[in-house]
Design an enzyme around this catalytic site. Structure first.
Site, PDB file in Angstrom:
ATOM      1  N   LYS A  77      45.355  57.200  32.352  1.00  0.00           N
ATOM      2  CA  LYS A  77      45.219  57.411  33.775  1.00  0.00           C
ATOM      3  C   LYS A  77      46.644  57.254  34.037  1.00  0.00           C
ATOM      4  CE  LYS A  77      43.699  53.684  36.697  1.00  0.00           C
ATOM      5  NZ  LYS A  77      42.569  52.885  37.951  1.00  0.00           N
ATOM      6  N   GLN A 149      39.452  46.437  47.741  1.00  0.00           N
ATOM      7  CA  GLN A 149      38.474  46.178  46.618  1.00  0.00           C
ATOM      8  C   GLN A 149      37.145  45.545  46.811  1.00  0.00           C
ATOM      9  OE1 GLN A 149      38.828  47.849  43.024  1.00  0.00           O
ATOM     10  NE2 GLN A 149      40.077  48.579  43.628  1.00  0.00           N
TER      11      GLN A 149
HETATM   12  P1  NAD Z   1      44.239  44.597  49.411  1.00  0.00           P
HETATM   13  O1  NAD Z   1      44.987  45.091  49.878  1.00  0.00           O
HETATM   14  O2  NAD Z   1      43.350  45.575  50.498  1.00  0.00           O
HETATM   15  O3  NAD Z   1      44.216  43.557  49.788  1.00  0.00           O
HETATM   16  C1  NAD Z   1      44.822  42.422  49.029  1.00  0.00           C
HETATM   17  C2  NAD Z   1      43.471  40.951  49.616  1.00  0.00           C
HETATM   18  O4  NAD Z   1      44.006  39.654  49.281  1.00  0.00           O
HETATM   19  C3  NAD Z   1      43.045  41.073  51.035  1.00  0.00           C
HETATM   20  O5  NAD Z   1      41.758  40.171  50.775  1.00  0.00           O
HETATM   21  C4  NAD Z   1      43.734  40.009  50.805  1.00  0.00           C
HETATM   22  O6  NAD Z   1      43.932  38.811  52.153  1.00  0.00           O
HETATM   23  C5  NAD Z   1      43.994  38.900  50.082  1.00  0.00           C
HETATM   24  N1  NAD Z   1      45.673  38.434  49.696  1.00  0.00           N
HETATM   25  C6  NAD Z   1      46.926  38.579  50.210  1.00  0.00           C
HETATM   26  N2  NAD Z   1      48.027  38.090  49.968  1.00  0.00           N
HETATM   27  C7  NAD Z   1      47.334  36.807  49.472  1.00  0.00           C
HETATM   28  C8  NAD Z   1      47.794  36.042  49.229  1.00  0.00           C
HETATM   29  N3  NAD Z   1      48.962  35.429  49.059  1.00  0.00           N
HETATM   30  N4  NAD Z   1      46.820  34.647  48.900  1.00  0.00           N
HETATM   31  C9  NAD Z   1      45.822  35.229  48.727  1.00  0.00           C
HETATM   32  N5  NAD Z   1      45.040  36.042  49.166  1.00  0.00           N
HETATM   33  C10 NAD Z   1      46.149  37.124  49.987  1.00  0.00           C
HETATM   34  O7  NAD Z   1      44.179  45.250  48.216  1.00  0.00           O
HETATM   35  P2  NAD Z   1      42.550  45.459  46.976  1.00  0.00           P
HETATM   36  O8  NAD Z   1      42.728  47.153  47.073  1.00  0.00           O
HETATM   37  O9  NAD Z   1      40.895  44.797  47.509  1.00  0.00           O
HETATM   38  O10 NAD Z   1      43.410  45.364  45.605  1.00  0.00           O
HETATM   39  C11 NAD Z   1      42.579  43.424  45.376  1.00  0.00           C
HETATM   40  C12 NAD Z   1      43.611  43.064  43.974  1.00  0.00           C
HETATM   41  O11 NAD Z   1      43.106  43.937  43.507  1.00  0.00           O
HETATM   42  C13 NAD Z   1      44.731  43.439  43.870  1.00  0.00           C
HETATM   43  O12 NAD Z   1      45.971  42.881  43.294  1.00  0.00           O
HETATM   44  C14 NAD Z   1      45.175  45.181  43.135  1.00  0.00           C
HETATM   45  O13 NAD Z   1      45.900  44.873  42.257  1.00  0.00           O
HETATM   46  C15 NAD Z   1      43.280  44.245  41.942  1.00  0.00           C
HETATM   47  N6  NAD Z   1      43.612  45.626  41.603  1.00  0.00           N
HETATM   48  C16 NAD Z   1      42.948  44.912  40.647  1.00  0.00           C
HETATM   49  C17 NAD Z   1      42.031  45.995  39.523  1.00  0.00           C
HETATM   50  C18 NAD Z   1      40.982  45.270  38.010  1.00  0.00           C
HETATM   51  O14 NAD Z   1      40.856  46.589  37.644  1.00  0.00           O
HETATM   52  N7  NAD Z   1      41.162  44.331  37.743  1.00  0.00           N
HETATM   53  C19 NAD Z   1      41.706  46.783  40.038  1.00  0.00           C
HETATM   54  C20 NAD Z   1      42.018  47.349  40.824  1.00  0.00           C
HETATM   55  C21 NAD Z   1      43.221  46.221  42.286  1.00  0.00           C
END
Ligand code: NAD
Length: 331
Positions: A77, A149
């Site tokens: 990917k 997410q």
């Molecule tokens: P998003 O930007 O839509 O949402 C971010 C979330 O994090 C919101 O709930 C926001 O309020 C919160 N947030 C932001 N800053 C913060 C802080 N300092 N402390 C606590 N909460 C905080 O992002 P998303 O698309 O929902 O992705 C969320 C996370 O998941 C990202 O870090 C992304 O990299 C990760 N992710 C992980 C995987 C995996 O396979 N593990 C896959 C995709 C995304």
């Protein structure tokens, strides 16, 4: 040609706009569960992740790849995060595409849109952990995070286990209606809580982009299952490292968990060792017992592996070909 098998001289394309019709949550769950099992059995492995700050548009770009020998799936990917997409060009900030190759010859087989796929495969991973590690009598799902997410995570969890209520906390409370809407659609109650209120949860999903722990060990009751899904980069952290010391820790891929997942912090603070982190696939395969008591805290450190993307993309291509929906391009 519709529904006919691919020849060795064709490339199948399934663009982003078609993924929603080609991929069900069930299909994503099955593909991810199978590939986690294959990883633990030594039949599939991930390649080292490449992730680069481009110095252009503040973008992060990289590759996640792998090979599933038994499933015959090889690929990568490519994509990442372009923080200005939404404001500058009305595109979502996460952009990715999956490429699949024939493991026998190396020729390219398929190109598949990776954006919705990523959300569904990530939600499938936490759901697989819930299926295998949550207490059977679990009733309350806790959500930490309310962004893009989080809604996918919540829907998949509610389909996997018969939770009766959802409680949620988010650093930006104005985003909590995103969770409330999903609960309403599913027809179960939702309540916003403070972090100590998470003690009422039987399972907790964390899915934020936090770089400092918000959920502390004192906020988690005995017997809880946690799926920590937001930490996928060095320096990110959602839960207190001490919580991992209290929990039995599982992950998709140990090498990623200890370097870019939640376990990086617990290991850095000498609270746990790498040998304390177990592959979820071993639980699926039955070579690890998983949860062994109702008081045990289990924690899944979901870092996101390339093989998840490839397994789900492969399932999409099969469906699209069977339905005559894939665009087939001569090579
Ligand atoms: P998003 O930007 O839509 O949402 C971010 C979330 O994090 C919101 O709930 C926001 O309020 C919160 N947030 C932001 N800053 C913060 C802080 N300092 N402390 C606590 N909460 C905080 O992002 P998303 O698309 O929902 O992705 C969320 C996370 O998941 C990202 O870090 C992304 O990299 C990760 N992710 C992980 C995987 C995996 O396979 N593990 C896959 C995709 C995304």
């Amino acid at each position: 040609m519709d529904g006919a098998p691919m020849t060795a001289h064709e490339l199948a394309i399934v663009p982003e706009g078609m993924i929603a019709d080609m991929l069900t949550r069930d299909a994503a769950f099955d593909a991810v569960e199978k590939v986690f099992a294959a990883m633990a059995a030594g039949d599939a492995y991930n390649f080292p992740v490449v992730r680069e700050a481009l110095g252009h548009e503040d973008a992060l770009y990289g590759f996640k790849g792998g090979f599933d020998k038994v499933g015959g799936v090889l690929g990568l990917k490519a994509g990442g995060y372009w923080p200005h997409n939404l404001e500058r060009r009305s595109l979502i900030n996460h952009q990715s595409t999956v490429f699949l190759f024939d493991p026998d010859s190396g020729r390219v087989k398929a190109m598949v849109g990776g954006n919705l796929l990523t959300a569904l495969r990530t939600a499938a991973a936490s759901s697989v952990s819930i299926k295998h590690l949550v207490r059977k009598d679990a009733k309350v799902l806790g959500m930490i995070g309310a962004g893009h997410q989080a809604t996918f995570q919540m829907r998949a969890a509610l389909e996997t286990h018969a939770f009766e209520k959802v409680i949620g906390w988010n650093m930006h409370p104005e985003m909590l209606p995103n969770l409330e809407r999903v609960a309403e659609e599913v027809g179960i109650p939702f309540e916003a809580v403070d972090l100590p209120g998470m003690k009422d949860a039987d399972a907790i999903i964390t899915i934020t982009s936090s770089f400092a722990p918000t959920l502390l060990a004192e906020h988690v009751s005995p017997g809880t299952h946690l799926a920590c899904m937001g930490t996928d980069t060095k320096g990110k952290q959602e839960v207190e490292a001490a919580l991992l010391a209290k929990a039995t820790v599982f992950t998709d891929e140990v090498a990623q968990s200890v370097s870019i997942g939640e376990a990086q912090h617990a290991i850095g603070e000498n609270l746990i060792a790498e040998s304390d982190v177990h592959q979820i696939g071993a639980v699926i395969n039955g070579t690890h017992p998983g949860r062994t008591s109702a008081e045990e805290i289990t924690l899944f450190d979901g870092t996101g592996v390339g093989l998840q993307d490839l397994a789900v993309a492969d399932a999409i291509v099969e469906t699209a070909l069977a339905q005559g929906q894939a665009t087939r391009v001569p090579l």
